[in-house]
Design a protein around this motif. Sequence first.
Motif, PDB file in Angstrom:
ATOM      1  N   VAL A 139       0.883  -1.335  -0.063  1.00  0.00           N
ATOM      2  CA  VAL A 139      -0.021   0.121   0.056  1.00  0.00           C
ATOM      3  C   VAL A 139       0.985   1.200   0.043  1.00  0.00           C
ATOM      4  N   LEU A 140       1.812   1.345   0.947  1.00  0.00           N
ATOM      5  CA  LEU A 140       2.860   2.390   0.965  1.00  0.00           C
ATOM      6  C   LEU A 140       3.611   2.570  -0.251  1.00  0.00           C
ATOM      7  N   ILE A 141       3.985   1.319  -0.918  1.00  0.00           N
ATOM      8  CA  ILE A 141       4.767   1.702  -2.180  1.00  0.00           C
ATOM      9  C   ILE A 141       3.914   2.359  -3.122  1.00  0.00           C
ATOM     10  N   ALA A 142       2.838   1.924  -3.391  1.00  0.00           N
ATOM     11  CA  ALA A 142       1.704   2.533  -4.292  1.00  0.00           C
ATOM     12  C   ALA A 142       1.496   3.876  -4.299  1.00  0.00           C
ATOM     13  N   LEU A 143       1.139   4.161  -2.794  1.00  0.00           N
ATOM     14  CA  LEU A 143       0.848   5.680  -2.448  1.00  0.00           C
ATOM     15  C   LEU A 143       2.249   6.524  -2.658  1.00  0.00           C
TER      16      LEU A 143
ATOM     17  N   THR B  15     -11.200  -9.393  -6.898  1.00  0.00           N
ATOM     18  CA  THR B  15      -9.901  -9.063  -6.412  1.00  0.00           C
ATOM     19  C   THR B  15      -9.079  -8.124  -7.340  1.00  0.00           C
ATOM     20  N   ILE B  16      -8.761  -8.945  -8.458  1.00  0.00           N
ATOM     21  CA  ILE B  16      -7.733  -8.395  -9.234  1.00  0.00           C
ATOM     22  C   ILE B  16      -8.399  -6.973  -9.996  1.00  0.00           C
ATOM     23  N   PHE B  17      -9.796  -6.970 -10.162  1.00  0.00           N
ATOM     24  CA  PHE B  17     -10.503  -5.783 -10.659  1.00  0.00           C
ATOM     25  C   PHE B  17     -10.350  -4.672  -9.677  1.00  0.00           C
ATOM     26  N   THR B  21      -8.468  -0.971 -10.517  1.00  0.00           N
ATOM     27  CA  THR B  21      -8.980   0.123 -10.267  1.00  0.00           C
ATOM     28  C   THR B  21      -8.128   0.844  -9.204  1.00  0.00           C
ATOM     29  N   VAL B  22      -7.946   0.559  -8.095  1.00  0.00           N
ATOM     30  CA  VAL B  22      -7.289   1.477  -7.014  1.00  0.00           C
ATOM     31  C   VAL B  22      -5.741   1.900  -7.835  1.00  0.00           C
ATOM     32  N   ALA B  23      -5.288   0.629  -8.332  1.00  0.00           N
ATOM     33  CA  ALA B  23      -4.046   1.417  -9.276  1.00  0.00           C
ATOM     34  C   ALA B  23      -4.233   2.699 -10.213  1.00  0.00           C
ATOM     35  N   PHE B  24      -5.179   2.555 -10.794  1.00  0.00           N
ATOM     36  CA  PHE B  24      -5.764   3.653 -11.692  1.00  0.00           C
ATOM     37  C   PHE B  24      -5.917   4.665 -11.013  1.00  0.00           C
TER      38      PHE B  24
END
Lengths: 293, 306, 338
Positions: A139-143, B15-17, B21-24
């Motif tokens: 999570v921290l890496i992504a943020l 889960t992948i979806f 989406t969060v990554a986007f």
Amino acid sequence: MTDTDLVRKPPAARVVAAAAGLTPLERTGVALVTAVVLFCVVTPFLPLYAPYAQDLSRAFVPPLTDAAHPLGTDMLGRDLASRLALGGLVSLGIVLLVVVVNAIIGMVVGLLAGYHGGRLDNVLMGWADVQLAMPVILVLIALSAAVGPSVWLMVVTLAATYWVGYARVARGTAMTLRDRDFVLVPRIQGASATWTISRHIAPGVAVQMLILASSDIGAVLLLTSSFDYLGLGVQPPVPSWGLLISEGQKYIRQAPYLSVVPGIAIFLVVIGTNLISQRFTAERDLRSARRRK
Amino acid sequence: MARFLVTRTLQALATIFVVVTVAFLLGRLSGSPAALLLTENATREQIDELNTRLGFDQPLPVQYVEYLRGILGGDFGDSYRQAGVSSMDLVLERLPASLSLGAIGLALGLVLAFAATITTHLARSRTLRTTFLGLGSARQAIPDFFFGLLLVLVFSVTLGWLPSLGNRDPLAIVMPALTIATAQFVVYTRLLDNSLSEQGRLDYARTAVARGENRFRVVVGELLPNASLPVLTIAAINLGSFLGGLVIVENVFAWPGMGQLMLSAVYSRDFPVVQSGLIVVAALFILSNLLVDAASALIDPRVRRA
Amino acid sequence: MTTPVLLRVDDLSVGYRDADGAEVRLVDGVGFTVHEGRVLCLVGESGSGKSLTMAAVLGLLPEGLEVLSGTVRFRGQDLLTLPERELRALRGNELAMVFQDPMTALNPVKRVGAQIARAVRAHHPRTPRAQVLARVEELLTEVGVPDPAERARSYPHQWSGGMRQRAVIAMAMANRPALLIADEPTTALDVTIQAQIMDVLADARATSGAAMVLITHDLGLVAQVADEICIMYAGRIVERGTVWTVFDEARHPYTAGLLGSLLSAERAGSRAYAIPGSPPAPTRRPPGCAFATRCELPARSELCGTTRPELRPAADVTHESACHHADRTLEFARAVTA
């Protein structure tokens, strides 16, 4: 000693009773943590304290060779003892902040979920399950990739994700306390939920949050130090124990003490707090093991 | 069984979806990469041209649909830093290194934990148990990155036996794998020890002794299969923190795996690479959970029927 | 009695040492003999020490408990001083055991047939596979499991309680033991199944000629199968004799009370006799007779509270009682069983 005993006795008596009941291992833990914390608090008042002053002519002074630099100096000639103390204050301060925020969020969420139950409970605890499966570091890496790494991002991320354990315990206690007579009577007489919770349930839960928080200090210190080490937390030139180790790693061949000394500091605090909270964690492990069946 | 597979697949896709989406959203949170990718004295036209090429001039929902369409077609976006190189290719290139380190580290940790616990129980020795658990707890009080450094200090700097960086030398895996294994050791030792003691108090253990089995057969042949079930479950639950540990260890030893790649992508603000990494990690996570379920079913006939 | 002695237990005490090092005896100075081919019943309430006694005989005491005194001679050999390896050679071979709860006595992750096969293999490791399989089938047939070849390949959770107990008995009989110890083998089962299991045990003994120690609190069962009987109370044997002498002429008020609660319960309309109170905890047994506080024998005296009665011949040498007033119990026994 049961939880209710802890609530009812006056504070001074509680401390005395707690100290008298400590095992030798627990006393060792208290001694280790106290020693490290004292070092971090006292050093800034000593004349040698200068965590940022560079002196390239006095770089890489080994520990215990120079009275002006008892723990030696780093690659820029900065005093390691000063940086260790300041780094400790930063590291331990962050840990304390994270743990306290987590305990408060977890307590509020858990109390609401446990007291009201029903759909609110389902939603909150469902979210808790989701969070449990997410590794904080990812999570921290992504943020950090999105907005750039910073110490505040780390604190906020940890504060937002690490409260789940507290919420679960608070919820469990709130659920059992809710139906005890001393809570049931004011509830039936029409007391508001806020009043009932804050007056009758929160004190019992708060003690548990304190216990949980004390047993979390070691884990959170390991976590935040790792993030500092990876460059996802405290940013230079401010020192923290994790950062000191990472800075020292580049000079592991000529000056291993630069990493080893702060590493020992982390080890002492973690092992110390673990020794202190051992009893509680053992009980908690047992309980969760039983629940799983 | 078919129903089980269908629900499991749907869960995995959901889960992948969510991760995608969060990554986007996170990627768009960081705004246009123009400031990062172009020099300071880039012209307005250059910036606009780049934004159009990356699709940043479109409204958010349109960007999202485009993004999803790309993913369905296997396009996870190019790296910001290496123009024209698919971010997913970069990640997948690092996957084998991460998998081999993770698998070897985890396997070694489990082997150590099983060996230690079985020895303790065969010898019925309290001293051995205290020693193993004490050592394990002390190891757990040392952060992984510092334990790795200590290994380097001893085995590379002082003794000169092992290479400290990279994965060129076949021996290079020893220290990172040891770091992972020793971190896992106490978790599994404690679990297995509890679990074995618990099983030992059950009637079927007494039945086995009563029919004349020796201690080894009782512990290893009878108790162990039952006692490993909770260990497997916890291994699955711990997978997240295990993957986190992998990221750290890869960085200590400059092990060219996904964790190291994702972290350097954080430093260089190469978001597509981080995004692809997250998707791969989520997929790995789901896959490992399925493997654990399969292993449980293999051991326990009751799970098989359920 | 002319049949040779198979098992002789003398002065057996089992217990633990408390924090101050003082012995706490859960089984206290127990002694009895089992003759070849005969059935001895150990009778008592739960906690009276009957199961622990037999666990000690087989060296199966739970962790934390130890043998504090005594000898256990099996065919003249003291099992308590036997090295583990030699004891293991006897367990499941000459000495076999059937436990109380068939639901937990089998390993849940192994096929039932494989577990019975282990009983054969543990003592005859080099038996060919086909021969072991045939033996497992034969054993399952003997204990009345239908379709044994098929069922041997299934797992315990696919078996009913009664069937599982048959499997446990098959496992115990695998090597034709000389002594079978059955610890409440029917207690955990439905009433309808209990009689079947007792039949299976009787058949198994008939084919193998094994002696049996049956641990039970069910006097009805005792009447059906026992040759001799030991009544245990608070870790000690309080009465010992052949089953009919004890049933007809109870020489201990505790035995009389047990018989009273059984017999009067079977007779409709009459008020069942109930022994008042409950047995003392092992840590606070009185200096005198452990049963004194619950005893309703009219002849009981001050002596009962101060001096512990030893087991000694009451009517004749084969019928012993540990009651100071063993000669004055018959009337009481008649009163409570009426």
